[in-house]
Design an enzyme around this catalytic site. Structure first.
Site, short mmCIF file in Angstrom:
data_model
loop_
_atom_site.label_atom_id
_atom_site.label_comp_id
_atom_site.label_asym_id
_atom_site.label_seq_id
_atom_site.Cartn_x
_atom_site.Cartn_y
_atom_site.Cartn_z
N HIS A 206 -12.29 -25.30 -17.89
CA HIS A 206 -12.62 -24.53 -16.69
C HIS A 206 -11.63 -24.74 -15.55
O HIS A 206 -11.73 -24.08 -14.53
CB HIS A 206 -14.02 -24.87 -16.20
CG HIS A 206 -14.12 -26.21 -15.54
ND1 HIS A 206 -14.32 -27.35 -16.24
CD2 HIS A 206 -14.01 -26.57 -14.24
CE1 HIS A 206 -14.34 -28.37 -15.41
NE2 HIS A 206 -14.15 -27.94 -14.19
C1 UD1 Z 1 -16.36 -26.83 -9.71
C2 UD1 Z 1 -15.62 -28.03 -9.12
C3 UD1 Z 1 -15.02 -28.85 -10.25
C4 UD1 Z 1 -16.06 -29.19 -11.31
C5 UD1 Z 1 -16.72 -27.90 -11.80
C6 UD1 Z 1 -17.79 -28.18 -12.83
C7 UD1 Z 1 -14.65 -27.72 -6.88
C8 UD1 Z 1 -13.37 -27.56 -6.15
N1 UD1 Z 1 -14.54 -27.64 -8.23
O1 UD1 Z 1 -15.40 -25.94 -10.26
O2 UD1 Z 1 -14.53 -30.06 -9.71
O3 UD1 Z 1 -15.46 -29.87 -12.41
O4 UD1 Z 1 -17.30 -27.23 -10.68
O5 UD1 Z 1 -18.35 -26.99 -13.31
O6 UD1 Z 1 -15.68 -27.89 -6.27
N2 UD1 Z 1 -19.79 -19.41 -11.13
C9 UD1 Z 1 -20.79 -18.69 -11.75
N3 UD1 Z 1 -22.01 -19.28 -11.87
C10 UD1 Z 1 -22.26 -20.50 -11.37
C11 UD1 Z 1 -21.21 -21.22 -10.75
C12 UD1 Z 1 -19.98 -20.65 -10.65
O7 UD1 Z 1 -20.61 -17.56 -12.18
O8 UD1 Z 1 -23.40 -20.98 -11.46
C13 UD1 Z 1 -18.47 -18.78 -10.95
C14 UD1 Z 1 -18.15 -18.59 -9.48
O9 UD1 Z 1 -18.65 -17.40 -9.04
C15 UD1 Z 1 -16.66 -18.69 -9.46
C16 UD1 Z 1 -16.34 -19.62 -10.62
O10 UD1 Z 1 -17.47 -19.65 -11.46
O11 UD1 Z 1 -16.09 -17.44 -9.69
C17 UD1 Z 1 -15.93 -20.95 -10.16
O12 UD1 Z 1 -16.95 -21.64 -9.43
P1 UD1 Z 1 -16.55 -22.71 -8.29
O13 UD1 Z 1 -17.77 -23.20 -7.63
O14 UD1 Z 1 -15.49 -22.14 -7.46
O15 UD1 Z 1 -15.87 -23.91 -8.99
P2 UD1 Z 1 -15.78 -24.42 -10.49
O16 UD1 Z 1 -14.62 -23.80 -11.17
O17 UD1 Z 1 -17.11 -24.32 -11.17
#
Ligand code: UD1
Length: 376
Positions: A206
């Site tokens: 991820h």
């Molecule tokens: C975050 C953390 C990372 C951790 C990871 C575990 C930061 C900077 N990064 O990254 O350290 O290892 O979580 O998962 O805080 N999304 C969904 N559904 C959800 C959550 C996220 O669809 O329940 C999508 C969001 O809309 C976004 C993407 O996934 O487009 C990334 O989510 P984001 O919270 O930005 O960070 P992660 O990549 O999950």
């Protein structure tokens, strides 16, 4: 009574907070208030973890959702500050290295509230990782720092952190693993996916550097294409990875690989069972490097560095980089030379208990009635 606000926002936070809240609940002097920032919000990334790990309903979900780093961090700060003022806690406890961690630590310290960081001191020394910035900032402003491995103590001391703030108490993520491994063993996930014990690999990816950059993602897929000729691969997909797969147009390539199965992100118990019975785990996650070390499963980490070096020196982890040939070399080496099962110091299921005792010594018995054994 001491009132502690615990903050959790993203999937790995929930796993850590589960054992900390349970240990706090055993102490009548502690009142815990749980706040969910809403950084992760879907059922598979959030609700499943609350349900399966018996985490109580948060008093509030700040509902921040996705956004750029600045938007997400800023939005958490704005919404969190109002809730903190309303609850007036003695301390705020943050875990890990996600945007929710740094945002709430900044709010806490600026309101003059004792700030506690669990999983402090880890360093990849790679400032291009957003998590590394979150770690450095959170550690530099926190009042009590709980470290999972000796490298964390060294790193904090090198950064000039007052040694009296640093406590080596172990790994709360492993507490949760120990607490739930019997329940996970009963999961039917292997049957559901048609897998046999020890005959498949598990992949999770991820990190933006791996899945947002199409050329890197393509190199990793090349390696997975080779590996799936050898063993079945199951790939529970993080929403970020799923979105990139769709937008980069490589989903057809995935679909064409007969031995690679992509599935939705799993809940904790199913995923723990899947890892426990696998032949190899291929990942870019931080927490999975630690969990595989305790499970004794070979772990190939698709990164150039790790902030968790003990998983290499004492554990089952191997850094394999992001080149197709280095991933394949690491895979073959791991199968020919499987690592031994080990247990780093204080990764024993009792870290949260130690942490709570230090918190009580620091905040409740603050007149020095108790000596602090874990001080480094
Ligand atoms: C975050 C953390 C990372 C951790 C990871 C575990 C930061 C900077 N990064 O990254 O350290 O290892 O979580 O998962 O805080 N999304 C969904 N559904 C959800 C959550 C996220 O669809 O329940 C999508 C969001 O809309 C976004 C993407 O996934 O487009 C990334 O989510 P984001 O919270 O930005 O960070 P992660 O990549 O999950």
């Amino acid at each position: 009574m001491i009132k502690i606000i615990h903050v959790a926002g993203a999937r790995p936070n929930f796993v850590k907070i589960a054992s900390i809240l349970k240990a706090c609940d055993k102490e009548p002097q502690i009142e815990s208030v749980l706040i969910h920032t809403g950084q992760h919000y879907s059922d598979s990334m959030s609700k499943a973890f609350f349900d399966q790990l018996d985490i109580p309903e948060p008093v509030i979900n700040l509902g921040v959702g996705p956004g750029s780093h600045a938007q997400q961090t800023g939005e958490i700060m704005k919404r969190f500050e109002a809730v903190v003022l309303q609850h007036n806690p003695d301390a705020i406890l943050v875990v890990g290295d996600v945007n929710s961690t740094v945002a709430s630590a900044l709010v806490a310290v600026k309101l003059g509230i004792t700030t506690i960081h669990v999983e402090a001191g880890l360093r990849s020394f790679d400032r291009s990782m957003p998590e590394e910035i979150n770690r450095v900032v959170t550690d530099s402003i926190s009042d009590i720092l709980f470290v999972t491995e000796p490298s964390g103590v060294r790193n904090l001391r090198q950064e000039g952190i007052d040694p009296y703030k640093i406590h080596f108490c172990g790994n709360v993520m492993i507490d949760t693993l120990e607490l739930y491994k019997a329940r996970a063993a009963q999961s039917n996930i292997l049957n559901g996916l048609g897998l046999n014990i020890g005959e498949y690999g598990v992949v999770t990816l991820h990190r933006p550097t791996n899945v947002d950059d199409h050329s890197v993602f393509a190199r990793i897929i090349d390696a997975l294409e080779e590996i799936q000729k050898d063993i079945k691969i199951v790939f529970p997909m993080h929403p970020r990875t799923y979105n990139n797969l769709k937008s980069s147009g490589v989903s057809e390539r995935f679909d064409a690989l007969p031995n690679l199965m992509t599935i939705n992100a799993l809940g904790y118990l199913d995923f723990l069972k899947l890892m426990s019975e696998s032949k190899v785990v291929i990942t870019d996650s931080g927490g999975i490097q630690e969990e595989t070390t305790i499970l004794g499963i070979p772990c190939l980490t698709i990164r150039e560095n790790t902030e968790r070096p003990i998983t290499i020196t004492e554990g089952t982890n191997k850094l394999v980089g992001t080149q197709t040939h280095t991933i394949l070399k690491g895979y073959r080496e791991s199968l020919n030379n499987p690592p031994k099962k080990v247990r780093p110091k204080f990764w024993d299921g009792k870290a949260a208990e130690r942490i709570v005792q230090v918190i009580l010594n620091s905040l409740y018995y603050r007149n020095g009635a108790f000596a602090n054994d874990n001080r480094t």
